[in-house]
Enzyme design. Sequence first.
Site, PDB file in Angstrom:
ATOM      1  N   HIS A   1       0.850  -1.191   0.000  1.00  0.00           N
ATOM      2  CA  HIS A   1       0.000   0.000   0.000  1.00  0.00           C
ATOM      3  C   HIS A   1       0.882   1.235   0.000  1.00  0.00           C
ATOM      4  CE1 HIS A   1      -3.957   1.872   0.633  1.00  0.00           C
ATOM      5  NE2 HIS A   1      -3.232   2.849   1.128  1.00  0.00           N
TER       6      HIS A   1
ATOM      7  N   ASP B   1     -14.762   3.019   7.221  1.00  0.00           N
ATOM      8  CA  ASP B   1     -13.661   3.851   6.727  1.00  0.00           C
ATOM      9  C   ASP B   1     -14.116   4.639   5.496  1.00  0.00           C
ATOM     10  OD1 ASP B   1     -10.841   4.741   6.412  1.00  0.00           O
ATOM     11  OD2 ASP B   1     -11.086   3.676   4.516  1.00  0.00           O
TER      12      ASP B   1
ATOM     13  N   ARG C   1     -13.636  13.129   5.677  1.00  0.00           N
ATOM     14  CA  ARG C   1     -12.314  13.751   5.870  1.00  0.00           C
ATOM     15  C   ARG C   1     -11.888  14.528   4.634  1.00  0.00           C
ATOM     16  NH1 ARG C   1      -8.770   8.924   6.758  1.00  0.00           N
ATOM     17  NH2 ARG C   1      -7.085  10.449   6.841  1.00  0.00           N
TER      18      ARG C   1
ATOM     19  N   SER D   1      -7.052   4.184   8.815  1.00  0.00           N
ATOM     20  CA  SER D   1      -7.757   4.016   7.552  1.00  0.00           C
ATOM     21  C   SER D   1      -7.035   2.994   6.663  1.00  0.00           C
ATOM     22  CB  SER D   1      -7.831   5.388   6.856  1.00  0.00           C
ATOM     23  OG  SER D   1      -8.177   5.264   5.504  1.00  0.00           O
TER      24      SER D   1
ATOM     25  N   LYS E   1      -8.107  -1.406   6.112  1.00  0.00           N
ATOM     26  CA  LYS E   1      -8.374  -2.034   4.812  1.00  0.00           C
ATOM     27  C   LYS E   1      -7.394  -3.166   4.550  1.00  0.00           C
ATOM     28  CE  LYS E   1      -8.437   2.060   3.127  1.00  0.00           C
ATOM     29  NZ  LYS E   1      -8.643   3.420   2.693  1.00  0.00           N
TER      30      LYS E   1
HETATM   31  N1  URA Z   1      -5.076   6.257   1.977  1.00  0.00           N
HETATM   32  C1  URA Z   1      -6.097   5.730   2.695  1.00  0.00           C
HETATM   33  O1  URA Z   1      -6.629   4.692   2.357  1.00  0.00           O
HETATM   34  N2  URA Z   1      -6.495   6.393   3.794  1.00  0.00           N
HETATM   35  C2  URA Z   1      -5.938   7.538   4.216  1.00  0.00           C
HETATM   36  O2  URA Z   1      -6.340   8.078   5.218  1.00  0.00           O
HETATM   37  C3  URA Z   1      -4.884   8.070   3.455  1.00  0.00           C
HETATM   38  C4  URA Z   1      -4.459   7.407   2.331  1.00  0.00           C
END
Ligand code: URA
Length: 444
Positions: free
Chosen positions: A82, A161, A168, A183, A187
Amino acid sequence: MQFYDIIAKKRDGDALTNEEIEQFVQDAAQGSVPDYQLSALLMAIYLRGMTDGETARLTQALARSGDTVDLSSIPGVKVDKHSTGGVGDKTTLIVAPLVAACDVPVAKMSGRGLGHTGGTIDKLESIPSFQTELEGQAFLRQVREIGLALAGQSGNLAPADKKLYALRDVTATVGSLPLIASSIMSKKLAAGSDAILLDVKTGSGALLPSFEDALALAGQMVAIGRANGKQTSALITGMDTPLGRAIGNSLEVAEAVEVLRGGGPEDLRTVCLALAADMLQLAGKGDPGACLSLAETALSDGRALAKLRAVVAAQNGDVRYIDEPSRFPAAPHKEVLYAEQEGYITRMQAQEIGAASVLLGAGRRRKEDSVDPAAGLLLHKKTGDYVRKGDALATLHCQARAMAAEAADRMRAAVCYSDTKPAPTPLIYARVNKDGTLSYLKET
Ligand code: URA
C-alpha cells in the site's frame, strides 16, 4: 454514551475508551449519526490526536465494520502493498506483477485518485474494457490461477472507513496521523493477506510532508500490522518530485510498461525494485540481496511484463494496449512548457504538479467527476537537471487549449531554479522493520 459526549471528550483532549471507539465506528457504518457530528469528532481527533492504543482499537473496529477477505484457500504467503499516495506513483502496476512473477501471490485491492494524488484503479481503467470490479469468488480464482488480481475495493470492505474518508476529504481532516494509519491498516487487515509492505511517502506531494511524520506513521502502521499477526514493514520513499516522468492515467500505464520492458526512468525503476525486493523478503524468499536479484531477474527476463499481460487478459482488458502502448488515444490538445530561465532545477513540487494534472482532467475536482484517461503531463526535465531558457520542461495533455492555462501556471510555479547544482535527494529514505527502527538512509 451520547455521541455529543464522545465529541466533547475528544475535544477536551481525553483518550476515548474501547467502547466509545466501537460505538462511533458502528454509528458511522450504520449511518445512525449525522455527518455534522461525525465531522466534529474527526476534527477533534485531527486537532487532539489519539494514543497508540486508541489508534489500534480504531483500526480493528474499522476493519470489522464490514466484510473481510479469506485468502486461506490460496497456497503460499500472500503479500499486499500500500502506498500512502503520490504524484506519478504507478508502482503497483510494476511491483505487483513483478512479485507475482516470483511466485508470491498478490491479491491487491486498490483505490481511485484522491486530491492531487493518482489512484491505481483510474490508471487500470484507462486500458479499454479492463474490469476493476471482481466479485469475491472470481477475485480468489484469479489469484489462485495466475497469482495476481488487481481490483477495486469490494463493496462492503471497511464501510466505516469509506464513510469517514469521504467526510475527511471535504472537512480538511485527511492529514492526521492516527486517521491515516487506521484508515490504511483497517483495509489491509480486512483484505486478508499474510504480509504487508507499506510505501510511506515523504515530501511536498505526500499527505504528511515531513520526514518525521512519515517515520512516525510508518512506525505506527508497522506496529498495528504486527500486533494483528501480519508480517509488516515499510519503506519511506521520496515524493518531493513526481516519480518517473508521466503523470496521468494512460500516460502512466505506458510508462509502467516501459519499465517492465527493461527501460523507463531510473528513479521509478529503482523504487519499484526496492519495493518488490521487500515484498519478496516478507514472503520468505531470502535475504535482501537475494530478493533484489530475484526481482531484477523477473524484470529483465520479461516474466513481470508477461504477468501484467496475463492480468489484463484475465480482467477482460485489451492486451494490445500493453503490447503497443502507442495505441492509447492521444489527448487532442498538447502544449509544451518552456524553461523561463537558465540554471539547475532545484525543486519540482509534486503537490503543485499533481494539482496541475487534476486541472488537465487526470483527476477529480469533485467526487462525482469522471477522469480523462488521456490527460496529464510528461516531464522532460526533473530536479537536478540543467536547463537553458527556452528548453522544453513538460508537455501538458488535455482536451482543449482553455484547460491548459491554469495548469500551466501551476506547473511554472512548481519549478525553482538556481545557479548551483542541488544535492541529490534520496529516493529511499529508510526502512521501518519489525522493531520500528530506521535501518538505513540511502543517497541516490
Ligand atoms: N489512503 C487511505 O486509504 N487512507 C488515508 O487516510 C490516506 C491514504
